[in-house]
Design a protein around this motif. Structure first.
Motif, PDB file in Angstrom:
ATOM      1  N   GLN A   4       6.580 -28.682 -25.057  1.00  0.00           N
ATOM      2  CA  GLN A   4       5.589 -28.309 -24.045  1.00  0.00           C
ATOM      3  C   GLN A   4       5.573 -26.820 -23.734  1.00  0.00           C
ATOM      4  N   VAL A   5       6.344 -26.027 -24.460  1.00  0.00           N
ATOM      5  CA  VAL A   5       6.504 -24.622 -24.117  1.00  0.00           C
ATOM      6  C   VAL A   5       5.176 -23.862 -24.137  1.00  0.00           C
ATOM      7  N   GLU A   6       4.288 -24.180 -25.057  1.00  0.00           N
ATOM      8  CA  GLU A   6       3.028 -23.442 -25.144  1.00  0.00           C
ATOM      9  C   GLU A   6       2.181 -23.639 -23.888  1.00  0.00           C
ATOM     10  N   ASP A   7       2.050 -24.899 -23.453  1.00  0.00           N
ATOM     11  CA  ASP A   7       1.291 -25.172 -22.229  1.00  0.00           C
ATOM     12  C   ASP A   7       1.974 -24.547 -21.015  1.00  0.00           C
ATOM     13  N   GLN A   8       3.309 -24.611 -20.982  1.00  0.00           N
ATOM     14  CA  GLN A   8       4.048 -24.055 -19.843  1.00  0.00           C
ATOM     15  C   GLN A   8       3.884 -22.540 -19.759  1.00  0.00           C
ATOM     16  N   VAL A   9       3.849 -21.869 -20.901  1.00  0.00           N
ATOM     17  CA  VAL A   9       3.656 -20.415 -20.923  1.00  0.00           C
ATOM     18  C   VAL A   9       2.282 -20.055 -20.373  1.00  0.00           C
ATOM     19  N   LEU A  10       1.249 -20.732 -20.828  1.00  0.00           N
ATOM     20  CA  LEU A  10      -0.103 -20.426 -20.364  1.00  0.00           C
ATOM     21  C   LEU A  10      -0.262 -20.738 -18.877  1.00  0.00           C
ATOM     22  N   GLU A  11       0.376 -21.799 -18.409  1.00  0.00           N
ATOM     23  CA  GLU A  11       0.324 -22.135 -16.977  1.00  0.00           C
ATOM     24  C   GLU A  11       0.991 -21.046 -16.143  1.00  0.00           C
ATOM     25  N   LYS A  12       2.152 -20.553 -16.614  1.00  0.00           N
ATOM     26  CA  LYS A  12       2.865 -19.511 -15.865  1.00  0.00           C
ATOM     27  C   LYS A  12       2.055 -18.211 -15.851  1.00  0.00           C
ATOM     28  N   LEU A  13       1.484 -17.857 -16.989  1.00  0.00           N
ATOM     29  CA  LEU A  13       0.648 -16.651 -17.046  1.00  0.00           C
ATOM     30  C   LEU A  13      -0.555 -16.784 -16.113  1.00  0.00           C
ATOM     31  N   GLU A  14      -1.138 -17.963 -16.081  1.00  0.00           N
ATOM     32  CA  GLU A  14      -2.286 -18.200 -15.201  1.00  0.00           C
ATOM     33  C   GLU A  14      -1.903 -17.959 -13.742  1.00  0.00           C
ATOM     34  N   VAL A  50       8.223 -19.337 -27.627  1.00  0.00           N
ATOM     35  CA  VAL A  50       9.611 -19.342 -27.134  1.00  0.00           C
ATOM     36  C   VAL A  50       9.972 -17.975 -26.559  1.00  0.00           C
ATOM     37  N   ALA A  51       9.581 -16.905 -27.252  1.00  0.00           N
ATOM     38  CA  ALA A  51       9.854 -15.554 -26.743  1.00  0.00           C
ATOM     39  C   ALA A  51       9.173 -15.340 -25.394  1.00  0.00           C
ATOM     40  N   LEU A  52       7.957 -15.822 -25.264  1.00  0.00           N
ATOM     41  CA  LEU A  52       7.244 -15.701 -23.988  1.00  0.00           C
ATOM     42  C   LEU A  52       7.907 -16.545 -22.905  1.00  0.00           C
ATOM     43  N   GLY A  53       8.320 -17.744 -23.276  1.00  0.00           N
ATOM     44  CA  GLY A  53       8.990 -18.609 -22.309  1.00  0.00           C
ATOM     45  C   GLY A  53      10.266 -17.974 -21.771  1.00  0.00           C
ATOM     46  N   LEU A  82       9.308 -14.950 -19.463  1.00  0.00           N
ATOM     47  CA  LEU A  82       8.745 -15.405 -18.188  1.00  0.00           C
ATOM     48  C   LEU A  82       9.727 -16.249 -17.382  1.00  0.00           C
ATOM     49  N   LYS A  83      10.939 -16.430 -17.954  1.00  0.00           N
ATOM     50  CA  LYS A  83      12.006 -17.197 -17.277  1.00  0.00           C
ATOM     51  C   LYS A  83      11.565 -18.617 -16.927  1.00  0.00           C
ATOM     52  N   ILE A  84      10.981 -19.269 -17.921  1.00  0.00           N
ATOM     53  CA  ILE A  84      10.541 -20.649 -17.761  1.00  0.00           C
ATOM     54  C   ILE A  84      11.632 -21.583 -18.299  1.00  0.00           C
ATOM     55  N   GLU A  85      11.904 -22.641 -17.568  1.00  0.00           N
ATOM     56  CA  GLU A  85      12.806 -23.682 -18.077  1.00  0.00           C
ATOM     57  C   GLU A  85      11.947 -24.653 -18.884  1.00  0.00           C
ATOM     58  N   PHE A  86      11.708 -24.268 -20.134  1.00  0.00           N
ATOM     59  CA  PHE A  86      10.732 -24.998 -20.932  1.00  0.00           C
ATOM     60  C   PHE A  86      11.384 -26.054 -21.820  1.00  0.00           C
TER      61      PHE A  86
END
Length: 208
Positions: free
Chosen positions: A110-120, A96-99, A102-106
């Protein structure tokens, strides 16, 4: 000397950083670990030993704002620059802190997958320009304290995924975090089975 350094607040503050032999050795060790594909690293030291100031100095040196330690061309051959993503630990899920950072609308599930996708995406974009993406955590122990008391299986597995993500030899990426004690110490209250998983994460974390 500064009583309290904040890696986000003090980004553009010029501190009178005194380089000790230990700090200089650690700067070189972080680079050596990186060059050997140990890219998920932890700076460990008790309260007041200068971990936050070291992270500040590391950023200043890698961005070329000040030459505090060795030159970047010597320690990171072939690298043009660095981009820092910085987080200060909170008592909440790491994902959640990473989301939020990274300014993700998570979504919660699904936040964990969304964080790794954004970092990628960020790392891929930077890598084309020979830029290393640096994910810098201060006070990372707060995330570990939360993980131990709140759904440790889920939280520990995400940290493991994050470690494996950064240790990919193909990625121009580094994650460095600060802890007040070694990683294992935070998991002492887990069950024996949970602690085995905790130790798997430690095996992917290079302690400095």
């Amino acid at each position: 000397f500064n009583v309290s350094t904040n890696i986000i607040r003090d980004r553009d503050v010029k501190l009178n950083y005194i380089v000790t032999k230990n700090a200089a050795d650690n700067f070189n060790l972080v680079a050596a670990n990186y060059n050997h594909n140990n890219k998920f690293q932890a700076i460990i030291g008790s309260y007041g030993t200068g971990k936050s100031s070291f992270l500040w100095a590391l950023e200043q040196n890698l961005l070329g704002k000040q030459t505090i330690f060795n030159s970047v061309t010597e320690t990171y051959p072939g690298i043009q620059s660095f981009e820092f993503i910085k987080i200060i630990g909170e008592y909440k899920p790491l994902s959640v802190a990473l989301g939020n950072t990274l300014k993700i609308e998570f979504t919660e599930d699904q936040v964990e997958d969304q964080v790794l996708e954004k970092l990628e995406k960020i790392i891929t974009k930077n890598s084309k320009k020979k830029i290393v993406t640096v994910l810098s955590f201060d006070e990372f122990g707060k995330f570990l304290e939360y993980a131990v008391k709140n759904n440790p299986d889920k939280e520990v597995y995400f940290i493991q995924r994050l470690a494996e993500f950064f240790n990919d030899a193909k990625k121009l990426a580094l994650s460095i975090l600060s802890l007040h004690q070694n990683f294992s110490s935070y998991g002492q209250n887990l069950t024996s089975e949970q602690f085995k998983e905790w130790e798997k994460v430690k095996g992917r974390l290079k302690e400095v």
